[in-house]
Each structure stands twice: as structure tokens, then as C-alpha cells.
Design a protein around this motif. Structure first.
Motif, mmCIF file in Angstrom:
data_model
loop_
_atom_site.group_PDB
_atom_site.id
_atom_site.type_symbol
_atom_site.label_atom_id
_atom_site.label_comp_id
_atom_site.label_asym_id
_atom_site.label_seq_id
_atom_site.Cartn_x
_atom_site.Cartn_y
_atom_site.Cartn_z
ATOM 1 N N MET A 115 19.570 -31.972 -44.990
ATOM 2 C CA MET A 115 18.125 -32.203 -45.398
ATOM 3 C C MET A 115 17.598 -33.177 -44.020
ATOM 4 O O MET A 115 16.298 -33.461 -44.002
ATOM 5 N N SER A 116 18.511 -33.632 -42.857
ATOM 6 C CA SER A 116 17.734 -34.499 -41.760
ATOM 7 C C SER A 116 16.909 -33.391 -41.226
ATOM 8 O O SER A 116 15.918 -33.680 -40.282
ATOM 9 N N HIS A 117 16.923 -32.099 -41.375
ATOM 10 C CA HIS A 117 15.916 -31.206 -40.693
ATOM 11 C C HIS A 117 14.511 -31.680 -40.808
ATOM 12 O O HIS A 117 13.667 -31.489 -40.048
ATOM 13 N N TYR A 118 14.152 -32.363 -42.210
ATOM 14 C CA TYR A 118 12.794 -32.383 -42.472
ATOM 15 C C TYR A 118 12.533 -34.025 -41.816
ATOM 16 O O TYR A 118 11.215 -33.991 -41.253
ATOM 17 N N THR A 119 13.437 -34.690 -41.670
ATOM 18 C CA THR A 119 13.215 -35.993 -41.102
ATOM 19 C C THR A 119 13.120 -35.797 -39.418
ATOM 20 O O THR A 119 11.795 -36.249 -38.914
ATOM 21 N N ARG A 122 9.307 -34.264 -39.035
ATOM 22 C CA ARG A 122 8.370 -35.271 -38.778
ATOM 23 C C ARG A 122 8.540 -36.024 -37.703
ATOM 24 O O ARG A 122 7.420 -36.407 -37.214
ATOM 25 N N GLU A 123 9.647 -36.432 -37.313
ATOM 26 C CA GLU A 123 9.852 -37.312 -35.938
ATOM 27 C C GLU A 123 9.109 -36.434 -34.551
ATOM 28 O O GLU A 123 8.438 -36.778 -33.675
ATOM 29 N N TRP A 124 9.467 -35.116 -34.763
ATOM 30 C CA TRP A 124 9.062 -34.069 -33.635
ATOM 31 C C TRP A 124 7.443 -34.209 -33.664
ATOM 32 O O TRP A 124 6.827 -34.232 -32.713
ATOM 33 N N LEU A 125 7.093 -34.098 -34.852
ATOM 34 C CA LEU A 125 5.431 -34.054 -34.964
ATOM 35 C C LEU A 125 4.783 -35.336 -34.370
ATOM 36 O O LEU A 125 3.915 -35.282 -33.801
ATOM 37 N N GLY A 126 5.676 -36.494 -34.800
ATOM 38 C CA GLY A 126 5.048 -37.674 -34.310
ATOM 39 C C GLY A 126 4.937 -37.791 -32.869
ATOM 40 O O GLY A 126 3.767 -38.006 -32.056
ATOM 41 N N ARG A 127 5.979 -37.263 -32.178
ATOM 42 C CA ARG A 127 6.136 -37.370 -30.709
ATOM 43 C C ARG A 127 4.880 -36.318 -30.092
ATOM 44 O O ARG A 127 4.345 -36.561 -28.932
#
Ligand code: CO8
Length: 136
Positions: A115-119, A122-127
Motif C-alpha cells: 500500500m506504500s506504493h500510493y504514499t 504522492r511523495e514523488w509528485l510533491g518532489r
């Protein structure tokens, strides 16, 4: 995606009744290829869900054998063709219900995820967005 019924067979394959509605028409009387690919993403992904494993589609190859008619009963199936660690090869096919003729075939690579795939996404998109100057 027009799924009307899903049945699981004893061998683990999934079988569907479906039809393509007029909203997905790509040419006169026939389905848009994107709808066909979308059906495959759905049914190969759902096979992993049924096996209680989160997996995402890493690659999908579709062979469009015959135009898929809209407003006609269709059948589809998905089955596990191979597994190599966390990589699954899943195949799928769509058929004209009346004759059984195969109209389209797909081979997909599913990659197991937590499930951490989706976290992480989101983190990758923020960066990614923080690094953008908005001119791209
Ligand atoms: C309920 C109904 C179900 C609906 C299901 C819907 C499912 C979907 O729509 S999923 C959405 C579409 N797919 C996506 O968004 C996925 C986006 N892509 C990603 O997140 C990543 O690229 C991902 C996870 C596929 C692979 O990431 P990556 O960092 O390469 O993963 P990683 O763990 O390093 O790789 C695993 C293995 O897969 C291989 N691999 C990954 N992608 C590919 C690919 N496209 N082709 C071949 N091999 C691949 C890697 O080489 C690696 O192989 P090995 O273990 O032998 O070294």
C-alpha cells in the motif's frame, strides 16, 4: 467498463459478461480501442485483487484482432499465465458472445506492490512539482 457479470472458475481464471455502450464508440458501430484496453487493465488487475495481492500494471500489450461491436453481448476472461517473483504475466481475451470468436487479446505484466506504493507516488509528485518552475 460495461461489466455485467463476473464468475471465478476453479482454475483461478475470471470470466465476464460485458458489452460496450455507445458512449465508447470509436468508429461507426465499433468500440474505441481505449475502451478495449481499459477493459483489459480492469480484468487483469482484478485477478490480482481476487488473489488478495495488490499489484499494478507495469506493461500492457493489446492485439486488436477484429472490430469489437457496440451494443452486443461480449465475454472476457483473464488468467494467470506465469509468475516470476513479484512479477506476474496475466493474459486476457475478449470474445463475441454469440460465436465465441476472439476479438482482442492482451498480455500484461503486473508488479506486486505494498500500500506504500500510493504514499510514495504522492511523495514523488510533491518532489516533482516542487522542482518545476511551471514553464514546462
Ligand atoms: C479493482 C479493479 C482493479 C483495477 C486495477 C487497476 C490497475 C491499474 O490501473 S494500475 C495503473 C496503471 N499502472 C500504474 O500506474 C503503474 C505505474 N508504474 C509504476 O508505478 C512503476 O513503474 C512500477 C511499479 C510498475 C514498476 O516500478 P519499479 O520501480 O520498476 O519496480 P521494481 O520493484 O523495481 O520492479 C519490479 C520488477 O518489474 C520489472 N518491471 C517494471 N516495469 C516493467 C515494464 N514495464 N516492463 C518490464 N518489466 C518491468 C522491473 O524490471 C523489475 O524486475 P526484476 O525484479 O526482475 O528486477
Amino acid at each position: 467498463m460495461g461489466m455485467e457479470e463476473e464468475t471465478l472458475a476453479a482454475d483461478g481464471s475470471a470470466h465476464y459478461r460485458l458489452r460496450c455502450g455507445p458512449e465508447h464508440e470509436g468508429g461507426p458501430g465499433v468500440a474505441h480501442g481505449g475502451w478495449i484496453s481499459g477493459v483489459f487493465v480492469e480484468i487483469v488487475g482484478h485477478l490480482a485483487v481476487q488473489m488478495e495481492q495488490l499489484a499494478v500494471t507495469g506493461a500492457l500489450s493489446v492485439t486488436y484482432r477484429k472490430p469489437v461491436p457496440i451494443n452486443r453481448p461480449l465475454t472476457a476472461r483473464a488468467w494467470l499465465a506465469g509468475k516470476d517473483g513479484g512479477k506476474w504475466t496475466v493474459e486476457g481475451s475478449i470474445h463475441l458472445a454469440s460465436s465465441g470468436t476472439e476479438l482482442a487479446h492482451a498480455t500484461a505484466l503486473l508488479v506486486e506492490r505494498e500500500m506504500s506504493h500510493y504514499t510514495r507516488a504522492r511523495e514523488w509528485l510533491g518532489r516533482e512539482e516542487a522542482g518545476s518552475d511551471g514553464t514546462a
